[in-house]
Enzyme design. Structure first.
Site, PDB file in Angstrom:
ATOM      1  N   LYS A 233       0.817  -1.221   0.000  1.00 33.34           N
ATOM      2  CA  LYS A 233       0.000   0.000   0.000  1.00 33.34           C
ATOM      3  C   LYS A 233       0.849   1.270   0.000  1.00 33.34           C
ATOM      4  CE  LYS A 233      -3.923  -2.188   2.335  1.00 33.34           C
ATOM      5  NZ  LYS A 233      -4.802  -2.182   3.543  1.00 33.34           N
TER       6      LYS A 233
ATOM      7  N   THR B 263      13.972  -1.753   0.328  1.00 39.56           N
ATOM      8  CA  THR B 263      13.906  -1.018   1.590  1.00 39.56           C
ATOM      9  C   THR B 263      15.297  -0.538   1.984  1.00 39.56           C
ATOM     10  OG1 THR B 263      12.048  -2.401   2.266  1.00 39.56           O
ATOM     11  CG2 THR B 263      13.149  -1.144   3.993  1.00 39.56           C
TER      12      THR B 263
ATOM     13  N   PRO C 150      20.414  -0.531  -3.392  1.00 38.48           N
ATOM     14  CA  PRO C 150      20.174   0.821  -2.897  1.00 38.48           C
ATOM     15  C   PRO C 150      19.287   1.630  -3.824  1.00 38.48           C
ATOM     16  CG  PRO C 150      22.446   0.572  -3.651  1.00 38.48           C
ATOM     17  CD  PRO C 150      21.835  -0.788  -3.651  1.00 38.48           C
TER      18      PRO C 150
ATOM     19  N   LYS D 284      11.299  11.095   3.232  1.00 38.90           N
ATOM     20  CA  LYS D 284      12.310  10.031   3.300  1.00 38.90           C
ATOM     21  C   LYS D 284      12.904   9.984   4.700  1.00 38.90           C
ATOM     22  CE  LYS D 284      16.392   8.213   0.911  1.00 38.90           C
ATOM     23  NZ  LYS D 284      15.807   6.863   0.837  1.00 38.90           N
TER      24      LYS D 284
ATOM     25  N   HIS E  39      15.937  14.334  -2.225  1.00 43.43           N
ATOM     26  CA  HIS E  39      14.752  13.487  -2.081  1.00 43.43           C
ATOM     27  C   HIS E  39      13.582  14.282  -1.510  1.00 43.43           C
ATOM     28  CE1 HIS E  39      17.542  10.078  -2.613  1.00 43.43           C
ATOM     29  NE2 HIS E  39      16.467   9.381  -2.924  1.00 43.43           N
TER      30      HIS E  39
ATOM     31  N   GLY F 128      20.781   5.539   0.753  1.00 39.05           N
ATOM     32  CA  GLY F 128      21.631   4.384   0.490  1.00 39.05           C
ATOM     33  C   GLY F 128      22.329   4.492  -0.850  1.00 39.05           C
ATOM     34  N   THR F 129      21.656   5.085  -1.830  1.00 40.44           N
ATOM     35  CA  THR F 129      22.266   5.275  -3.146  1.00 40.44           C
ATOM     36  C   THR F 129      23.486   6.173  -3.063  1.00 40.44           C
ATOM     37  OG1 THR F 129      20.108   5.026  -4.212  1.00 40.44           O
ATOM     38  CG2 THR F 129      21.851   6.074  -5.499  1.00 40.44           C
TER      39      THR F 129
END
Length: 248
Positions: A10, A77, A104, A137, A133, A143-144
């Site tokens: 969802k 995630t 990531p 977030k 972002h 992580g990227t």
């Protein structure tokens, strides 16, 4: 036909993945679960692969459940640490046929940005990463961005480069960003943005900027589908989508 279960069904990304699975002729939706739902439904529905876009505080229990029940996992995630990776490797020792992919970023443009940055790193004295972002977030830096900085740092070490020049003696807290193995990483949280990254390199008389933009969560879909289709042939833990794209 690959039977796919979606965790976080969802959520913003989860709903996009569910829609893709439902219309993809090579995939079949076995379960669409969200917070509070029973993971046993994955087993009862004979799920082959789980796609997890949940939360950092729940992803480990989800992965453990999948591994113990012989279900491959494709994880988008965030919130991963080396300690968490080691936990997954340990769990996989008892399930050697199960594959777990932790990426990531599933946007192919982002994966290529990380690869291009690694290629460019040995040729420049300075390198910094800026990620942008949406304000919802939970983690910063992303992580990227961390993965990008780690790749740059590794390439610099292998090339024998010295530490980056920086004469900063005084600064406000956070002004120079987070230090990831000697590479400054800056995080921007701004309404209207989805997921974006800039990698800036500099050396004598020149600079190079590599930028990636995800304008919509649809950008993650092609990478997730590749992960779902290839994870069964890649047992063990894989970090990053690069291997599945033939970039390693």
């Amino acid at each position: 036909m690959i039977r796919v279960g979606v965790l976080g069904a969802k959520g913003r990304v989860g709903t996009t993945i569910v829609a893709e699975v439902e219309q993809n002729p090579n995939l079949e939706l076995s379960a669409a679960l969200d917070h509070g739902d029973d993971l046993q439904e994955l087993v009862d529905a004979k799920t082959d692969v789980v796609v997890d876009f949940t939360q950092p505080d729940s992803v480990m229990s989800n992965v453990e459940f999948c591994i113990r029940n012989g279900i491959h996992a494709v994880i988008g995630t965030t919130g991963w640490t080396e300690e968490r990776y080691e936990t997954v490797r340990s769990l996989l020792q008892d399930s050697p046929k199960v594959g777990v992919l932790v990426a990531p970023n599933f946007a192919i443009s982002a994966v290529l940005t990380m690869k291009f940055a690694e290629i460019a790193a040995p040729f420049f004295e300075s390198a910094e990463v800026i990620e942008f972002h949406h304000p919802n977030k939970l983690d910063a830096p992303s992580g990227t961005a961390v993965h990008t900085a780690e790749g740059i740092a590794r390439a610099r070490r292998e090339a024998g480069l010295e530490e980056q020049p920086d004469a900063t003696a005084q600064s406000l807290d956070g002004a120079r960003g987070s230090d990831v193995q000697g590479v400054p990483v800056h995080a921007v949280r701004m309404t209207g943005m989805v997921a974006h990254e800039e990698v800036i390199f500099g050396t004598r008389g020149q600079s190079l900027t590599i930028r990636q933009d995800s304008y919509d969560r649809e950008s993650f879909v092609p990478g997730v589908v590749i992960g779902v289709e290839k994870i069964a042939d890649n047992p063990g833990l894989t970090i990053g989508l690069e291997k599945f794209l033939g970039l390693d």
